[in-house]
Scaffold this motif. Structure first.
Motif, PDB file in Angstrom:
ATOM      1  N   SER A 196      -3.160  44.217  26.326  1.00  0.00           N
ATOM      2  CA  SER A 196      -2.283  43.128  26.306  1.00  0.00           C
ATOM      3  C   SER A 196      -0.727  43.646  26.105  1.00  0.00           C
TER       4      SER A 196
ATOM      5  N   TRP B   1      -9.837  45.152  30.257  1.00  0.00           N
ATOM      6  CA  TRP B   1      -9.855  43.455  30.432  1.00  0.00           C
ATOM      7  C   TRP B   1     -10.796  42.898  29.874  1.00  0.00           C
TER       8      TRP B   1
ATOM      9  N   ASP C  97      -8.137  45.829  21.759  1.00  0.00           N
ATOM     10  CA  ASP C  97      -6.754  45.770  22.408  1.00  0.00           C
ATOM     11  C   ASP C  97      -6.180  47.405  22.399  1.00  0.00           C
TER      12      ASP C  97
ATOM     13  N   LEU D 188       5.897  37.378  34.347  1.00  0.00           N
ATOM     14  CA  LEU D 188       5.116  36.356  33.993  1.00  0.00           C
ATOM     15  C   LEU D 188       4.140  36.871  32.877  1.00  0.00           C
ATOM     16  N   PRO D 189       4.303  36.931  31.542  1.00  0.00           N
ATOM     17  CA  PRO D 189       3.566  37.576  30.656  1.00  0.00           C
ATOM     18  C   PRO D 189       2.362  37.021  30.312  1.00  0.00           C
ATOM     19  N   TYR D 190       1.040  37.754  30.074  1.00  0.00           N
ATOM     20  CA  TYR D 190      -0.348  36.980  29.738  1.00  0.00           C
ATOM     21  C   TYR D 190      -0.862  38.190  29.056  1.00  0.00           C
ATOM     22  N   LYS D 191      -2.015  37.656  28.390  1.00  0.00           N
ATOM     23  CA  LYS D 191      -2.824  38.572  27.404  1.00  0.00           C
ATOM     24  C   LYS D 191      -3.917  39.198  28.419  1.00  0.00           C
TER      25      LYS D 191
ATOM     26  N   LYS E 253      -7.800  39.486  28.723  1.00  0.00           N
ATOM     27  CA  LYS E 253      -8.797  38.650  28.423  1.00  0.00           C
ATOM     28  C   LYS E 253      -9.631  38.966  27.416  1.00  0.00           C
TER      29      LYS E 253
ATOM     30  N   TYR F  45       0.558  43.527  29.774  1.00  0.00           N
ATOM     31  CA  TYR F  45       0.415  42.411  30.403  1.00  0.00           C
ATOM     32  C   TYR F  45       1.670  41.530  29.713  1.00  0.00           C
ATOM     33  N   GLY F  46       1.733  41.700  28.601  1.00  0.00           N
ATOM     34  CA  GLY F  46       2.958  40.856  27.845  1.00  0.00           C
ATOM     35  C   GLY F  46       4.185  41.281  28.303  1.00  0.00           C
TER      36      GLY F  46
ATOM     37  N   GLU G 157     -10.650  36.216  38.873  1.00  0.00           N
ATOM     38  CA  GLU G 157      -9.911  36.771  37.613  1.00  0.00           C
ATOM     39  C   GLU G 157      -9.483  38.199  37.915  1.00  0.00           C
TER      40      GLU G 157
ATOM     41  N   LEU H  35      -5.987  39.614  38.175  1.00  0.00           N
ATOM     42  CA  LEU H  35      -4.850  39.587  37.143  1.00  0.00           C
ATOM     43  C   LEU H  35      -4.819  40.941  36.313  1.00  0.00           C
TER      44      LEU H  35
END
Length: 279
Positions: A121, A107, A112, A129-132, A134, A124-125, A143, A146
């Motif tokens: 990512s 994280w 990556d 509810l996708p996100y990258k 950090k 998480y993608g 945080e 996540l």
């Protein structure tokens, strides 16, 4: 109406508690160069009655915990092997899957490519509810929720033992038993032997009457700890003072409660707030 007024007055009471904590921390900095559990800021304070209101304040140093941001080297591109080993050991002591350490490193590290047991990512993608990832340091402890594998239960178990604000060294005077036990991890320290629960208890017992004024005082607790201190990099993890302090102050008035959750960093005799949240 009345609720709005009470809410504002409760918030002012909470701010008063924060100011009192700040004064205590500034005064303490003038007194000595080590921080223990028996000082003005660290002793439990009974509720303070002020007019119709009540203030409750609690302060703890963040140096009693493991700093998650220090699990990678300052340039962010590789783990700090010693601190990562310590954190894995803490996870084992808390009966949490130690591979979570890899997900946390992924994280914050700046690439990556996932570690074994980690996630970047691509993972998480693919979530609903996708996100990258950090790929940068934590700004707040929240945080952590996540990160892959951090369930609400794991977050609650871990929260008292981790921080994102500290020097990255652990204060021998304030660290709880589980943190003390984790400090003998790391390649060379593991060869030096393990801080078991009973060794950690010896440290807790010793420091009640003999606060550690400098880190080498740990050697006075037992021959084993003296040896560990002298022969391994265990000493690189230690401090005897606090730099960052978590202050939680609640103001209560007519049943309305407002709480300020803040982290301040002490430099010289001043406190600079790095985190501030009103609840």
């Amino acid at each position: 109406g009345a609720y709005g007024r009470d809410s504002i007055r409760a918030e002012l009471l909470a701010e008063g508690g924060i100011s009192a904590a700040r004064i205590a921390l500034r005064e303490d900095a003038k007194n000595n160069s080590y921080d223990t559990l028996d000082e003005v800021w660290s002793r439990p304070v009974p509720p303070i009655e002020l007019g119709e209101g009540t203030i409750r304040v609690a302060v703890e140093d963040e140096e009693r915990k493991i700093n998650l941001n220090k699990l990678v080297l300052p340039n962010g591109n590789a783990p700090d092997d010693q601190k990562l080993a310590v954190f894995r050991r803490l996870l084992e002591i808390l009966e949490i899957d130690p591979t979570l350490a890899d997900a946390i490193v992924d994280w914050i590290d700046n690439d990556d490519s996932p570690r074994v047991g980690g996630a970047e990512s691509a993972f998480y993608g693919s979530l609903p509810l996708p996100y990258k990832a950090k790929n940068d340091f934590f700004d707040t402890l929240e945080e952590l929720r996540l990160v892959r594998g951090i369930t609400p239960a794991i977050y609650d178990t871990l929260r008292p033992f981790v921080t994102v604000h500290s020097t990255g060294k652990v204060n021998l005077n304030t660290a709880p038993r589980q943190i003390l036990m984790s400090l003998s991890a790391g390649k060379d320290a593991a060869d030096g032997g393990t801080i078991t629960a009973s060794v950690a208890d010896e440290i807790l017992e010793y420091r009640k009457d003999h606060p550690f004024r400098k880190i080498e005082d740990i050697g006075s607790v037992s021959p084993f700890l003296n040896d560990l201190y002298k022969r391994t990099r265990f000493r690189d993890l230690l401090t005897v003072q606090g730099s960052a302090f978590h202050v939680r102050s609640s103001g209560e008035l007519a049943g309305t409660i407002r709480t300020i959750d803040a982290v301040g960093v002490r430099s010289g005799n001043d406190i600079q707030w790095r985190y501030w949240r009103l609840e």
